[in-house]
Every structure is written in C-alpha cells, then in structure tokens.
Design a protein around this motif. Structure first.
Motif, PDB file in Angstrom:
ATOM      1  N   MET A   1       0.829  -1.200   0.000  1.00 28.80           N
ATOM      2  CA  MET A   1       0.000   0.000   0.000  1.00 28.80           C
ATOM      3  C   MET A   1       0.870   1.260   0.000  1.00 28.80           C
ATOM      4  O   MET A   1       0.622   2.212  -0.738  1.00 28.80           O
ATOM      5  CB  MET A   1      -0.933  -0.016   1.213  1.00 28.80           C
ATOM      6  N   LEU A   2       1.921   1.289   0.826  1.00 32.68           N
ATOM      7  CA  LEU A   2       2.791   2.459   0.872  1.00 32.68           C
ATOM      8  C   LEU A   2       3.578   2.616  -0.424  1.00 32.68           C
ATOM      9  O   LEU A   2       3.851   3.738  -0.859  1.00 32.68           O
ATOM     10  CB  LEU A   2       3.728   2.374   2.077  1.00 32.68           C
ATOM     11  N   ASP A   3       3.935   1.492  -1.042  1.00 30.89           N
ATOM     12  CA  ASP A   3       4.588   1.585  -2.348  1.00 30.89           C
ATOM     13  C   ASP A   3       3.623   2.165  -3.377  1.00 30.89           C
ATOM     14  O   ASP A   3       4.005   3.004  -4.215  1.00 30.89           O
ATOM     15  CB  ASP A   3       5.066   0.192  -2.799  1.00 30.89           C
ATOM     16  N   ARG A   4       2.361   1.733  -3.351  1.00 27.18           N
ATOM     17  CA  ARG A   4       1.359   2.265  -4.270  1.00 27.18           C
ATOM     18  C   ARG A   4       1.120   3.746  -4.006  1.00 27.18           C
ATOM     19  O   ARG A   4       0.913   4.530  -4.933  1.00 27.18           O
ATOM     20  CB  ARG A   4       0.048   1.478  -4.148  1.00 27.18           C
ATOM     21  N   LEU A   5       1.123   4.136  -2.740  1.00 26.21           N
ATOM     22  CA  LEU A   5       0.940   5.542  -2.403  1.00 26.21           C
ATOM     23  C   LEU A   5       2.072   6.380  -2.988  1.00 26.21           C
ATOM     24  O   LEU A   5       1.824   7.447  -3.573  1.00 26.21           O
ATOM     25  CB  LEU A   5       0.879   5.719  -0.884  1.00 26.21           C
ATOM     26  N   ASP A   6       3.294   5.919  -2.843  1.00 27.20           N
ATOM     27  CA  ASP A   6       4.437   6.661  -3.356  1.00 27.20           C
ATOM     28  C   ASP A   6       4.301   6.885  -4.867  1.00 27.20           C
ATOM     29  O   ASP A   6       4.528   7.987  -5.377  1.00 27.20           O
ATOM     30  CB  ASP A   6       5.730   5.897  -3.048  1.00 27.20           C
ATOM     31  N   HIS A   7       3.882   5.853  -5.581  1.00 20.70           N
ATOM     32  CA  HIS A   7       3.698   5.972  -7.031  1.00 20.70           C
ATOM     33  C   HIS A   7       2.546   6.921  -7.352  1.00 20.70           C
ATOM     34  O   HIS A   7       2.637   7.758  -8.277  1.00 20.70           O
ATOM     35  CB  HIS A   7       3.429   4.595  -7.642  1.00 20.70           C
ATOM     36  N   ALA A 205     -12.429   4.981  -1.342  1.00 18.85           N
ATOM     37  CA  ALA A 205     -12.316   6.398  -1.673  1.00 18.85           C
ATOM     38  C   ALA A 205     -12.255   6.592  -3.185  1.00 18.85           C
ATOM     39  O   ALA A 205     -11.755   5.734  -3.921  1.00 18.85           O
ATOM     40  CB  ALA A 205     -11.064   6.993  -1.020  1.00 18.85           C
ATOM     41  N   ARG A 206     -12.766   7.728  -3.630  1.00 22.03           N
ATOM     42  CA  ARG A 206     -12.783   8.039  -5.055  1.00 22.03           C
ATOM     43  C   ARG A 206     -11.822   9.178  -5.357  1.00 22.03           C
ATOM     44  O   ARG A 206     -11.689  10.114  -4.551  1.00 22.03           O
ATOM     45  CB  ARG A 206     -14.194   8.433  -5.489  1.00 22.03           C
ATOM     46  N   PRO A 207     -11.146   9.130  -6.506  1.00 23.37           N
ATOM     47  CA  PRO A 207     -10.208  10.200  -6.864  1.00 23.37           C
ATOM     48  C   PRO A 207     -10.874  11.575  -6.792  1.00 23.37           C
ATOM     49  O   PRO A 207     -12.004  11.757  -7.269  1.00 23.37           O
ATOM     50  CB  PRO A 207      -9.798   9.846  -8.299  1.00 23.37           C
ATOM     51  N   ASP A 208     -10.163  12.503  -6.147  1.00 16.89           N
ATOM     52  CA  ASP A 208     -10.543  13.916  -6.071  1.00 16.89           C
ATOM     53  C   ASP A 208     -11.767  14.180  -5.189  1.00 16.89           C
ATOM     54  O   ASP A 208     -12.206  15.331  -5.083  1.00 16.89           O
ATOM     55  CB  ASP A 208     -10.792  14.498  -7.469  1.00 16.89           C
ATOM     56  N   GLU A 209     -12.344  13.159  -4.539  1.00 16.58           N
ATOM     57  CA  GLU A 209     -13.433  13.381  -3.603  1.00 16.58           C
ATOM     58  C   GLU A 209     -12.877  13.346  -2.181  1.00 16.58           C
ATOM     59  O   GLU A 209     -12.409  12.307  -1.718  1.00 16.58           O
ATOM     60  CB  GLU A 209     -14.529  12.319  -3.778  1.00 16.58           C
ATOM     61  N   SER A 222      -6.601   6.459   1.465  1.00 16.60           N
ATOM     62  CA  SER A 222      -7.332   7.482   0.725  1.00 16.60           C
ATOM     63  C   SER A 222      -6.444   8.146  -0.317  1.00 16.60           C
ATOM     64  O   SER A 222      -6.822   8.306  -1.480  1.00 16.60           O
ATOM     65  CB  SER A 222      -7.900   8.527   1.688  1.00 16.60           C
ATOM     66  N   LEU A 223      -5.249   8.540   0.093  1.00 13.68           N
ATOM     67  CA  LEU A 223      -4.325   9.179  -0.838  1.00 13.68           C
ATOM     68  C   LEU A 223      -3.904   8.223  -1.940  1.00 13.68           C
ATOM     69  O   LEU A 223      -3.732   8.612  -3.100  1.00 13.68           O
ATOM     70  CB  LEU A 223      -3.099   9.706  -0.087  1.00 13.68           C
ATOM     71  N   ALA A 224      -3.725   6.938  -1.590  1.00 13.78           N
ATOM     72  CA  ALA A 224      -3.340   5.953  -2.599  1.00 13.78           C
ATOM     73  C   ALA A 224      -4.430   5.783  -3.651  1.00 13.78           C
ATOM     74  O   ALA A 224      -4.144   5.447  -4.809  1.00 13.78           O
ATOM     75  CB  ALA A 224      -3.034   4.611  -1.939  1.00 13.78           C
ATOM     76  N   GLN A 225      -5.682   6.015  -3.266  1.00 17.27           N
ATOM     77  CA  GLN A 225      -6.801   5.908  -4.199  1.00 17.27           C
ATOM     78  C   GLN A 225      -7.106   7.226  -4.909  1.00 17.27           C
ATOM     79  O   GLN A 225      -8.083   7.311  -5.649  1.00 17.27           O
ATOM     80  CB  GLN A 225      -8.038   5.399  -3.459  1.00 17.27           C
TER      81      GLN A 225
END
Length: 499
Positions: A1-7, A205-209, A222-225
């Motif tokens: 998850m943290l790797d996905r968040l970084d990307h 979570a949805r992008p930009d919401e 949330s940020l990863a999504q």
C-alpha cells in the motif's frame, strides 16, 4: 500500500493531498501530492545520511499531518521501523518506552517538544541507555525549529539505493502496560499493508473526492486511491463549519469527536465511520439523523485494524444481549477460549509484542460470541467483570440497554461494598437538553430488563475519558461513583444525626 501511495503521489503531483481547516472552517491546502512526495524524498535522504539502515528503530513524535506521513514513508523506504511516541504521556512513561524500543534516533516536531517539555532533559538520559548514538544526539527536530528545540534533522543530499526490504518490522505502537513494563505492538510490513488494504476496501475512496479524517490508516489508503484528505478541525464549532464546507463523501471521527460535533450542530454527509472507542447504536443513529446516509461503527484493535464493522441500522435492529460490532472482515478469523475471550487472527494481525515470540492469534481482552449470522457480539471486557453477591456481571452485556434517547454515554462499574463484595453502579452522561427526570423515566424499563444485573445505584455525571482516543476511563469512573456514593451516605448520616 505504501509503495502504491508513493507511485500515486508522483503520478499527479499538482493535485491537493492534505487539507487543513482554519478556525472558521475554511479549507486550505497544506500539501500537494508532489510536495508530500518531495518531503518524503528529503527525509529519506537525510535519515540515510545520518546512518539509518534497515532494521534500525526511529522514535516518531510528530503530529498527524504531511510531515508525519512523509516521515513514515521515508522509514518505509529505508526499511527502518518507526516507534510511535505520544509526547503527552509524561517523561516516566516515555523513558520506559524508549528503553524498550531502543531507537537510534527520535524525530519530534517543535509543537510536540514544546507541549510535553521532554525533549531536552530526555536527550541526556536516553543517551546513557543508547551508547551507539555517538555524537549524533538522540533527538532531532522535524519541520520548523523553535528556540530550545533539539537540532534540526538537516538537509538532504545522500543518494539512497533501491533495496527490497522483505517483510521486516514496520512500526511499533505502544498500548497498555505499566511504566515499569510497557507493552508494544509490532506490525510487520505485510501486516501493516494488509490492515490498510482492509481500510481501503471499507472506504473505497474516489479520486478527487475529499475524505475527512486524521489517522494514518485513513490518510494512506485514501491518498493511494487518489482522494485528498482533510484533517479534522480542532474545535467542535470549526469542525462543524468544516463539515458544512467540505461535504465529504467519507468521514472518520472518534466517538468523542462525533459527540462534540453533534453538540456544535454539525451536519453530516455521505458515510460516517467511527472507532477507537465504543460507539452505541444511539450515537450512530444521531449521526444519521444529522444527515449521514450511513453511520458505521468499526471494531478495531491496535493489534488488528480493522476487524469488523456494522452499520447503524443493523446495530439498532439487534435485540439480543451484548453489543453487536459486525461480521468479521474478509481474512479475519475468530475463536473463543475456554473463558469466552475473543481471539482474532488474519493477515492484518500484528506480528508480535516487542520482546515476545510471534503469535498469530490476538487476544482482544473482550468476552464475545458469534450470533446466528456469524457476527461478533461483545459481552464486555474480561477485566471489567463486576463480582456482586457471588455473581459475575459483565458490563458490556448490559450497557447497550442504557443507550436510550437523551443518554450520551453510559457505563456500568463496580465500587467496593466494604465486605469484599461490589456494588454495581450505572453512571450516565446526559445529552444536551435532557433532564434527570426524563432519563429516569426512560431508563426504568431497560433497568428492569437487566434482571439480576440491575444496578444498585444510578448516577448522572460526565463519564471520565482517557487516552488519545478518549475512551471511557472505567477506573476513574469507578472512583467518581465511589466518591459520590460515599458523599451521599455521609450527608444522609449527618442529616439523620441532626434530626
């Protein structure tokens, strides 16, 4: 998850990541996604330049927000485990926890140091216990440095090689335990990631919401999504204004935050989630009455987050004994020991307690059973049992009955009866506008239905809270009840003598 968040942060660097609120509830961008990624890069480089390597431990006393998240991302990338420190715990508790975790370095922001006043005197003491620190000093300041604070973390500059860190330790979180024997939960990289995957599946979570919430387990998924996260305003009125302006699709607040927001006239939108402390069907119902489409109670432990969840309608419809907290989430296994204590396991379960051997099963400390639908029903804390007239009474079985309209919080506690026995006392906190007469009438029926567990006394008072999550403090509530009952007896004795 943290790797996905970084990307994810680097793929849309211009978009807002973390939002804050002013005293009037107005929103402001505290960090864009690119700024958050850049901050994590800088911390990673600075810590690597200081000699931090995989397997080291770093203490973290940084308020929730962009810097705290960037620190955890940096530690993740370095394969360094973070020991989460509460600067308000007091110097004795901090020293005991530091002695157990033995961090190579402590990162603290200026506010944490100023509020607790512990960093400077603690530095010399901890240095004696950690001789490997050499000349670096054990405490450094993250972010803006104020006079009297520890030295700053320093500028970046070192190039950090990319390394696969496997499944080592990721984080240490201190829970219960005495000053002389603190207890610390150790999550591995895989268990931490699994827990955030579970949260991600719940929140969706949805992008930009925007999502409103301040915990690490809300920020990361949330940020990863692709969703920005708004940190909750600090005062109830500002939080109410923030909710009005933001109109979030998902909100995560603790039960005390919800109660404070409701008293301030807050209106909710979308789905509201709460955990970290007990949430009654009444509280969840009030949140829905205040506009939420759904209100969810999340059953979670530091050792396994989250474990189960229940929506307010299902919780209100449950008419059995005990507190329904929902079906176990996918991957969460359950069993009971011979004494009825609930044990949990699954990919998100902590790896071990610091200084102990790994154990796949987590003891919750809760008595519980599964209902016919396979849902977890809590019967009370094992250690909260009250022994009255040779009968074991578990408060968690009966406290839901006390959550009638007008009751904000209610707990059952035992107080000494003077002969080795205990008296069972219901301590009820009134909601705004409710009167004692109204509540006595409303509680008459529920009290009769408690049968042999009916309390010996009913007191109206604010229930003491404790800890970062502001859970009901049963020990303090029992002392309060004892003092009130003792005062009433003494007053009655004086009146009788006077008559």
């Amino acid at each position: 998850m943290l790797d996905r968040l970084d990307h994810a942060l680097r793929s849309t660097p211009e978009r807002p990541a973390v939002l804050g609120a002013t005293a009037t509830g107005r929103l402001r961008v505290r960090a864009t996604r690119g700024e958050l990624a850049g901050l994590a890069d800088a911390y990673t480089s600075s810590l690597y330049a200081r000699g931090l390597r995989p397997g080291d431990t770093v203490g973290v006393a940084v308020r929730p927000g962009p810097r705290a998240l960037a620190v955890m991302l940096a530690l993740w990338r370095l394969g360094v485990r973070g020991a989460v420190l509460d600067p308000g715990a007091g110097p004795d508790v901090l020293r005991a926890r530091l002695a157990l975790a033995r961090p190579a370095l402590v990162l603290a922001d200026a506010t944490a140091q100023a509020v607790a006043g512990w960093a400077r005197p603690l530095a010399g003491r901890v240095r004696l216990a950690l001789p490997d620190l050499a000349a670096l000093g054990p405490v450094v300041t993250v972010g803006r440095r104020l006079p009297g604070c520890a030295p700053a973390l320093g500028a970046a500059g070192a190039r950090v090689p990319a390394v696969d860190h496997g499944d080592g330790d990721a984080v240490i979180v201190f829970t219960s335990g005495t000053t002389s024997s603190p207890k610390a939960v150790v999550h591995s990289r895989s268990s931490l990631s699994a827990g955030m995957d579970n949260v991600s599946a719940l929140f969706r979570a949805r992008p930009d919401e925007p999502v409103l919430g301040g915990t690490f387990f809300v920020l990361v998924p949330s940020l990863a999504q692709g969703a920005p996260v708004a940190l909750p305003a600090r005062t109830p009125r500002a939080l109410a204004r923030q909710l009005h302006r933001l109109r979030p699709r998902d909100t995560y607040l603790t039960p005390p935050q919800l109660r404070d927001a409701l008293r301030a006239g807050a209106r909710f939108t979308g789905r509201v989630w709460t955990g970290s402390a007990p949430a009654s069907a009444g509280l969840l119902g009030r949140v829905r009455d205040a506009g939420a489409a759904e209100a969810w109670g999340v059953y979670a432990l530091t050792e396994l987050f989250p474990a189960a969840a229940v929506e307010s309608r299902a919780k209100a419809a449950y008419d059995g004994e005990g507190d329904l907290v929902g079906a176990p989430l996918p991957g969460v296994g359950t069993r009971r020991d011979a004494g009825g204590e609930l044990l949990l396991t699954g990919p998100a379960a902590r790896h071990r307690y610091l200084g102990e051997e790994p154990d796949p099963w987590v003891r919750t400390g809760d008595r519980a059973h599964l209902d016919a639908q396979g849902r977890i029903v809590l019967e009370g804390r094992c250690k909260d049992m009250v022994l009255r007239r040779a009968e074991n009474i578990y408060p968690g079985l009966y406290e839901p009955l006390l959550q009638v309209r007008g009751v904000e919080l209610a707990v059952l506690v035992g107080v000494p009866a003077g002969d080795g026995d205990e008296r069972l006392v219901a301590v009820v906190q009134k909601a705004a506008g409710a009167t004692e007469g109204q509540l006595r009438a409303a509680l008459a029926g529920p009290l009769r239905r408690m049968g042999s567990a009916r309390p010996d006394a009913l007191l109206f008072a604010d229930v003491p809270l404790s800890g970062r999550s502001r859970k009901p403090d049963r020990a303090a509530t029992a002392r309060l009840a004892d003092a009130r009952l003792t005062g009433a007896r003494l007053t009655g004795a004086r009146l009788g003598a006077h008559a």
